[in-house]
Design a protein around this motif. Structure first.
Motif, PDB file in Angstrom:
ATOM      1  N   ILE A  36       0.838  -1.203   0.000  1.00 54.25           N
ATOM      2  CA  ILE A  36       0.000   0.000   0.000  1.00 54.25           C
ATOM      3  C   ILE A  36       0.874   1.253   0.000  1.00 54.25           C
ATOM      4  CG2 ILE A  36      -1.564   1.372   1.444  1.00 54.25           C
ATOM      5  CD1 ILE A  36      -3.057  -1.149   2.095  1.00 54.25           C
ATOM      6  N   GLY A  37       1.986   1.215   0.745  1.00 54.24           N
ATOM      7  CA  GLY A  37       2.913   2.338   0.725  1.00 54.24           C
ATOM      8  C   GLY A  37       3.477   2.581  -0.659  1.00 54.24           C
ATOM      9  N   THR A  48       1.567  11.993   5.126  1.00 54.35           N
ATOM     10  CA  THR A  48       0.480  12.563   5.922  1.00 54.35           C
ATOM     11  C   THR A  48      -0.866  12.554   5.201  1.00 54.35           C
ATOM     12  OG1 THR A  48       1.140  14.754   5.127  1.00 54.35           O
ATOM     13  CG2 THR A  48       2.029  14.043   7.255  1.00 54.35           C
ATOM     14  N   ASP A  49      -0.892  12.130   3.936  1.00 59.18           N
ATOM     15  CA  ASP A  49      -2.132  12.116   3.168  1.00 59.18           C
ATOM     16  C   ASP A  49      -2.995  10.910   3.542  1.00 59.18           C
ATOM     17  OD1 ASP A  49      -1.354  14.385   1.852  1.00 59.18           O
ATOM     18  OD2 ASP A  49      -0.554  13.334   0.099  1.00 59.18           O
ATOM     19  N   PRO A  50      -4.312  11.021   3.400  1.00 60.07           N
ATOM     20  CA  PRO A  50      -5.210   9.902   3.719  1.00 60.07           C
ATOM     21  C   PRO A  50      -5.039   8.733   2.753  1.00 60.07           C
ATOM     22  CG  PRO A  50      -6.434  11.703   2.697  1.00 60.07           C
ATOM     23  CD  PRO A  50      -5.058  12.232   2.974  1.00 60.07           C
ATOM     24  N   ILE A  51      -5.288   7.526   3.266  1.00 59.92           N
ATOM     25  CA  ILE A  51      -5.138   6.316   2.454  1.00 59.92           C
ATOM     26  C   ILE A  51      -6.353   5.394   2.596  1.00 59.92           C
ATOM     27  CG2 ILE A  51      -2.611   6.310   2.428  1.00 59.92           C
ATOM     28  CD1 ILE A  51      -2.714   4.340   4.777  1.00 59.92           C
ATOM     29  N   GLU A  52      -7.496   5.944   3.025  1.00 57.29           N
ATOM     30  CA  GLU A  52      -8.656   5.110   3.277  1.00 57.29           C
ATOM     31  C   GLU A  52      -9.084   4.310   2.048  1.00 57.29           C
ATOM     32  OE1 GLU A  52      -8.273   8.113   4.403  1.00 57.29           O
ATOM     33  OE2 GLU A  52      -8.488   7.889   6.578  1.00 57.29           O
ATOM     34  N   ASP A  53      -8.999   4.910   0.850  1.00 55.04           N
ATOM     35  CA  ASP A  53      -9.404   4.190  -0.350  1.00 55.04           C
ATOM     36  C   ASP A  53      -8.496   2.999  -0.622  1.00 55.04           C
ATOM     37  OD1 ASP A  53      -7.297   5.942  -0.844  1.00 55.04           O
ATOM     38  OD2 ASP A  53      -7.844   6.243  -2.932  1.00 55.04           O
ATOM     39  N   LEU A  54      -7.201   3.128  -0.317  1.00 53.92           N
ATOM     40  CA  LEU A  54      -6.269   2.024  -0.522  1.00 53.92           C
ATOM     41  C   LEU A  54      -6.479   0.916   0.506  1.00 53.92           C
ATOM     42  CD1 LEU A  54      -2.993   4.003  -1.321  1.00 53.92           C
ATOM     43  CD2 LEU A  54      -4.728   3.128  -2.900  1.00 53.92           C
ATOM     44  N   LEU A  55      -6.941   1.288   1.700  1.00 52.73           N
ATOM     45  CA  LEU A  55      -7.197   0.279   2.732  1.00 52.73           C
ATOM     46  C   LEU A  55      -8.407  -0.582   2.386  1.00 52.73           C
ATOM     47  CD1 LEU A  55      -6.553   2.287   6.027  1.00 52.73           C
ATOM     48  CD2 LEU A  55      -5.058   0.623   4.902  1.00 52.73           C
ATOM     49  N   SER A  56      -9.237  -0.124   1.459  1.00 58.99           N
ATOM     50  CA  SER A  56     -10.405  -0.913   1.056  1.00 58.99           C
ATOM     51  C   SER A  56     -10.021  -2.076   0.149  1.00 58.99           C
ATOM     52  CB  SER A  56     -11.419  -0.024   0.331  1.00 58.99           C
ATOM     53  OG  SER A  56     -10.906   0.400  -0.932  1.00 58.99           O
ATOM     54  N   LEU A  57      -8.784  -2.110  -0.319  1.00 61.41           N
ATOM     55  CA  LEU A  57      -8.336  -3.145  -1.239  1.00 61.41           C
ATOM     56  C   LEU A  57      -8.002  -4.433  -0.493  1.00 61.41           C
ATOM     57  CD1 LEU A  57      -5.900  -0.917  -3.338  1.00 61.41           C
ATOM     58  CD2 LEU A  57      -8.182  -1.689  -4.038  1.00 61.41           C
ATOM     59  N   SER A  58      -8.396  -5.563  -1.072  1.00 58.50           N
ATOM     60  CA  SER A  58      -7.965  -6.862  -0.562  1.00 58.50           C
ATOM     61  C   SER A  58      -6.590  -7.176  -1.143  1.00 58.50           C
ATOM     62  CB  SER A  58      -8.957  -7.954  -0.953  1.00 58.50           C
ATOM     63  OG  SER A  58     -10.210  -7.723  -0.335  1.00 58.50           O
ATOM     64  N   ASP A 105     -12.284  -1.850  -6.470  1.00 59.48           N
ATOM     65  CA  ASP A 105     -13.049  -1.141  -7.497  1.00 59.48           C
ATOM     66  C   ASP A 105     -12.229  -1.003  -8.776  1.00 59.48           C
ATOM     67  OD1 ASP A 105     -15.387   0.719  -8.254  1.00 59.48           O
ATOM     68  OD2 ASP A 105     -13.600   1.961  -8.590  1.00 59.48           O
ATOM     69  N   HIS A 106     -12.855  -1.290  -9.901  1.00 55.84           N
ATOM     70  CA  HIS A 106     -12.137  -1.317 -11.181  1.00 55.84           C
ATOM     71  C   HIS A 106     -11.519   0.038 -11.522  1.00 55.84           C
ATOM     72  CE1 HIS A 106     -11.179  -2.844 -15.206  1.00 55.84           C
ATOM     73  NE2 HIS A 106     -11.608  -1.676 -15.674  1.00 55.84           N
ATOM     74  N   SER A 107     -12.254   1.121 -11.327  1.00 54.11           N
ATOM     75  CA  SER A 107     -11.729   2.439 -11.683  1.00 54.11           C
ATOM     76  C   SER A 107     -10.536   2.819 -10.803  1.00 54.11           C
ATOM     77  CB  SER A 107     -12.837   3.494 -11.570  1.00 54.11           C
ATOM     78  OG  SER A 107     -13.345   3.549 -10.249  1.00 54.11           O
ATOM     79  N   LEU A 108     -10.571   2.454  -9.522  1.00 55.15           N
ATOM     80  CA  LEU A 108      -9.443   2.719  -8.636  1.00 55.15           C
ATOM     81  C   LEU A 108      -8.214   1.948  -9.098  1.00 55.15           C
ATOM     82  CD1 LEU A 108      -8.104   3.827  -6.066  1.00 55.15           C
ATOM     83  CD2 LEU A 108      -9.168   1.949  -4.797  1.00 55.15           C
ATOM     84  N   LEU A 109      -8.407   0.686  -9.457  1.00 55.98           N
ATOM     85  CA  LEU A 109      -7.274  -0.138  -9.905  1.00 55.98           C
ATOM     86  C   LEU A 109      -6.711   0.355 -11.234  1.00 55.98           C
ATOM     87  CD1 LEU A 109      -8.445  -3.741  -8.972  1.00 55.98           C
ATOM     88  CD2 LEU A 109      -6.982  -2.180  -7.684  1.00 55.98           C
ATOM     89  N   GLU A 110      -7.561   0.860 -12.109  1.00 53.47           N
ATOM     90  CA  GLU A 110      -7.074   1.418 -13.374  1.00 53.47           C
ATOM     91  C   GLU A 110      -6.137   2.589 -13.118  1.00 53.47           C
ATOM     92  OE1 GLU A 110     -10.628   2.282 -15.644  1.00 53.47           O
ATOM     93  OE2 GLU A 110     -10.104   0.687 -17.068  1.00 53.47           O
ATOM     94  N   GLY A 111      -6.520   3.454 -12.174  1.00 54.32           N
ATOM     95  CA  GLY A 111      -5.668   4.583 -11.839  1.00 54.32           C
ATOM     96  C   GLY A 111      -4.353   4.139 -11.219  1.00 54.32           C
ATOM     97  N   LEU A 112      -4.392   3.107 -10.365  1.00 52.94           N
ATOM     98  CA  LEU A 112      -3.167   2.601  -9.749  1.00 52.94           C
ATOM     99  C   LEU A 112      -2.266   1.940 -10.790  1.00 52.94           C
ATOM    100  CD1 LEU A 112      -4.667   1.051  -6.493  1.00 52.94           C
ATOM    101  CD2 LEU A 112      -3.335   3.165  -6.685  1.00 52.94           C
TER     102      LEU A 112
END
Length: 237
Positions: A36-37, A48-58, A105-112
């Motif tokens: 995740i880092g 210091t930025d939020p990472i809540e969306d990344l924590l939703s990933l399995s 989420d597919h759109s999140l993974l596309e961006g990553l």
């Protein structure tokens, strides 16, 4: 839901969970916090930025080439060269190849996926002294996480595949929540869920990790290593 697969390989890797003070340990496989880092660095987020969306990933990882643990007796000094720093023992995994997967989420993974190909900050395998070989991203797969880790071709180096004579039983470590109840076998707790990377208040939580095994095939079955039989004879003697 989709899965983004990563090939984590390099001369050295270091995935700490319990490292403290002068002993900087490493886990035998990539951690969820470490990956995740790396994803956060790729998209340009600071500690210091939020990472809540990344924590939703399995998260899951397959140990295609486990490598070996090595120790570095580390010495350092301040920039002025006068003040010695504490001596430390730092452990690394050498010559390893892992297949990691993240599901979400597919759109999140596309961006990553795009960010890993053009990262904002440098990528590293747990520590800054451990750069990865490229490419890191293998792209998206339209499959559940466990199935994606089971079905992807063996990612080990050719010499490692050759010496295994056609097959290898790879260990899979995966979030228990990503495994159907009927397929769960054994689990353990790992404290590698990064609630915050902020140096002022680093915070990590626990997750349940399922351990499974999968047979992976050799991509080079006709390759011949003349030293393999000699090495096996030496190991048996």
């Amino acid at each position: 839901m989709s899965v983004l697969l990563l090939r984590l390989a390099g001369p050295m890797q270091a995935w700490g969970v319990t490292s403290r003070f002068t002993v900087r340990d490493t886990e035998p496989a990539p951690t969820k916090s470490g990956v995740i880092g790396m994803l956060a660095a790729a998209v340009g987020r600071r500690r210091t930025d939020p990472i809540e969306d990344l924590l939703s990933l399995s998260f899951g990882v397959r140990k295609d080439q486990p490598g070996s643990v090595i120790r570095d007796f580390h010495t350092a000094r301040t920039l002025d060269g006068k003040t010695p720093m504490p001596l430390s023992n730092r452990y690394y995994i050498a010559d390893a190849v892992f297949l990691a997967g993240i599901e979400g989420d597919h759109s999140l993974l596309e961006g990553l996926n795009e960010a890993l190909r053009r990262p904002v900050f440098p990528l590293y395998l747990g520590r800054r002294s451990c750069p990865p070989t490229q490419p890191v991203s293998l792209g998206l797969r339209p499959a559940p996480l466990l199935a994606a880790l089971q079905d992807e071709p063996w990612q080990a180096s050719q010499w490692f595949q050759t010496r295994r004579h056609g097959a290898f039983k790879a260990e899979v470590l995966i979030d228990q929540d990503a495994v159907p109840v009927t397929e769960r076998r054994s689990a353990y707790a790992s404290r590698d869920v990064p609630h915050s990377f902020d140096p002022r208040r680093r915070d990590y939580g626990f997750r349940q990790v399922e351990r499974q095994w999968v047979e992976v095939g050799n991509a080079h079955p006709d390759s011949h290593d003349p030293m393999a039989e000699l090495e096996e004879a030496q190991e048996c003697s």
